[in-house]
Design a protein around this motif. Sequence first.
Motif, mmCIF file in Angstrom:
data_model
loop_
_atom_site.group_PDB
_atom_site.id
_atom_site.type_symbol
_atom_site.label_atom_id
_atom_site.label_comp_id
_atom_site.label_asym_id
_atom_site.label_seq_id
_atom_site.Cartn_x
_atom_site.Cartn_y
_atom_site.Cartn_z
ATOM 1 N N GLU A 166 0.956 4.130 -2.903
ATOM 2 C CA GLU A 166 0.733 5.550 -2.623
ATOM 3 C C GLU A 166 1.817 6.411 -3.257
ATOM 4 O O GLU A 166 1.541 7.456 -3.852
ATOM 5 N N ASP A 216 -8.427 -0.324 -3.587
ATOM 6 C CA ASP A 216 -6.995 -0.318 -3.854
ATOM 7 C C ASP A 216 -6.407 -1.717 -3.779
ATOM 8 O O ASP A 216 -7.042 -2.668 -3.306
ATOM 9 N N ASP A 232 0.820 -1.206 0.000
ATOM 10 C CA ASP A 232 0.000 0.000 0.000
ATOM 11 C C ASP A 232 0.857 1.261 0.000
ATOM 12 O O ASP A 232 0.549 2.228 -0.703
ATOM 13 N N ALA A 280 -4.212 -3.139 -1.876
ATOM 14 C CA ALA A 280 -4.108 -3.786 -0.567
ATOM 15 C C ALA A 280 -5.456 -4.070 0.076
ATOM 16 O O ALA A 280 -5.517 -4.702 1.131
ATOM 17 N N GLN A 281 -6.541 -3.607 -0.564
ATOM 18 C CA GLN A 281 -7.868 -3.754 0.044
ATOM 19 C C GLN A 281 -8.721 -4.844 -0.587
ATOM 20 O O GLN A 281 -9.861 -5.057 -0.168
#
Length: 640
Positions: free
Chosen positions: A79, A424, A75, A426-427
């Motif tokens: 970003e 995203d 993540d 990581a989600q």
Amino acid sequence: MASIILLFPELPGVFSRFLHFFCSRRNRSELECSTMAVETVVPTAIANGGKLGSAANEKHAEKLRFIEEMTADADAVQEKVLAKILTRNAETEYLRRYGLGGATDRDTFKAKVPVVTYDDLQPEIQRIANGDRSAILSAHPISEFLTSSGTSAGERKLMPTIKEELDRRQLLYSLLMPVMNLYMPGLDKGKGLYFLFVKSETKTPGGLTARPVLTSYYKSDHFKGRPYDPYNVYTSPTAAILCTDAFQSMYAQMLCGLLQRLDVLRLGAVFASGLLRAIRFLQLHWPELSHDIASGALSAKVTDPSIRAAVGELLALPDPELARFVTGECAKGDWAGIITRIWPNTKYLDVIVTGAMAQYIPTLEYYSGGLPMACTMYASSECYFGLNLKPLCNPSEVSYTIMPNMAYFEFLPHGYSAPEQLVDLAQVEIGKEYELVITTYAGLNRYRVGDILRVTGFHNAAPQFRFIRRKNVLLSIDSDKTNEAELQKAVDSASALLRPYGASVVEYTSHACTKSIPGHYVVYWELLTKAGRSAEALMEALTREGVMERCCLAMEEALNSVYRQSRAADGSIGPLEIRLVHGGTFEELMDYAISRGASINQFKVPRCVTFPPILELLDSRLVSAHFSPALPRWSPHPNN
């Protein structure tokens, strides 16, 4: 060119050493580290690694640690990747249009920038193709277009790219062998027999090259000028790979593979279909190949001077013993296990057998005697995504770990279309299916790739995905992708030829037949005749005048450019076949589906079938079969 840009002032030692190796892979000045344009994001927290296993040497160890570092905090990497892309492209026309005002955070980006398809971007892409060199999508100059199948007009998509993307792709390639060597050690003791080919390229009106992504890579200095690496030695001369004549290229690559048969530790092609074409080529041309080996002279059919020079270094002397061996194996007529019979030291096949390529697994098992099949990486024209950390797993279990430094990734839950539903990297949740959406350094922003992926797990903090299918694709034999709308258009175009005979297509379905090599499209038609004319009289007229064969060709002419190139130029798809079935066949198909629990109110004839009992039903009702009598028209220059 710009120097390497890093987002962290304190570059970790292991990654620094990795970059030093990566940048110093050539001695030529233009490829030294100070002139490279690769941009990479390094997470603040670094795991020292070791989770993947013990590497063969320090060079491999650094690459394995790099994978661990990139996936440790996926993540955070994502970003930083998005911030870097938005900072770089802040002044592009596209991003200014949506009023980001220099913002680089995810929330602002998602709130203001729409999710798009290729059709949405086509006006901007066409301007670039026509010669507009302003910063439309990317702040860096567009270096070329990478072609991909599937516009609504039936022509190739033009995916813009920039020079540094070659560095990023090469970085991902450099990770594959260190991972493979964990499962199959000793690959530095032999060679790889890979059947690799370039395809035709063209120029846009504005002068930019447009070509497939692998053709771009094979013609780059990254490939042509690659340094010696004992883990990546090919039997095929580069000259043979770069030859645009498909016959000469295949002939030379097969001959070199035979001459070095005991050195071969792995066989491969990009797609499973490509490897099967190579086996078919051996079936057809082994007498000529054996003659060349016995005489020590290359066939006159190979005229390319660079190929003749390269092959001549291997084919220096006659080798009657090898020629007798090849003849003895191929003349038997028994092709079961031919790969391990000809190349006895082969440890695995390196081919893509996921998605549409899964249909070739049984045939590969037949020819290879059950060798493992490795799917090593996941990539497309738009972006290179990730790699398989368990490359020798069962093909049905292949999952790819997305490398978070390659682009910014979002995922649309399958079945949803609202932008606010995107999550995203990581989600994502294990077990759920998503459509892949990417934002790239080259200027694609929130672009729907069209791939449907299922989350199978995580490696560190990076999710792993199984490729499920290409969205909306019905038929695929090789690199072609035909959707329902394209198939319907082709049927409509061809069925117009039936009107003068008082007939029409009342129902149809299709199948990608891979029992023959190359595979081909099969389309099942049920015809409706006007009152007063018998089916027998109709068939007699259609047969007498060759109407059905013309229908086959008309369908091919109406299919997309990638299909037509595969047929006309590459020879990777066989002639389209129309199978006429008896009246009432599709009612029987509906009855069968209802007997298995389908609702009579909701039943629709599937436009593509793969279920064996349904194929058996259709073939049991066969009236006649017809093949396209000629190649469809195709030109690398669409306007020609």
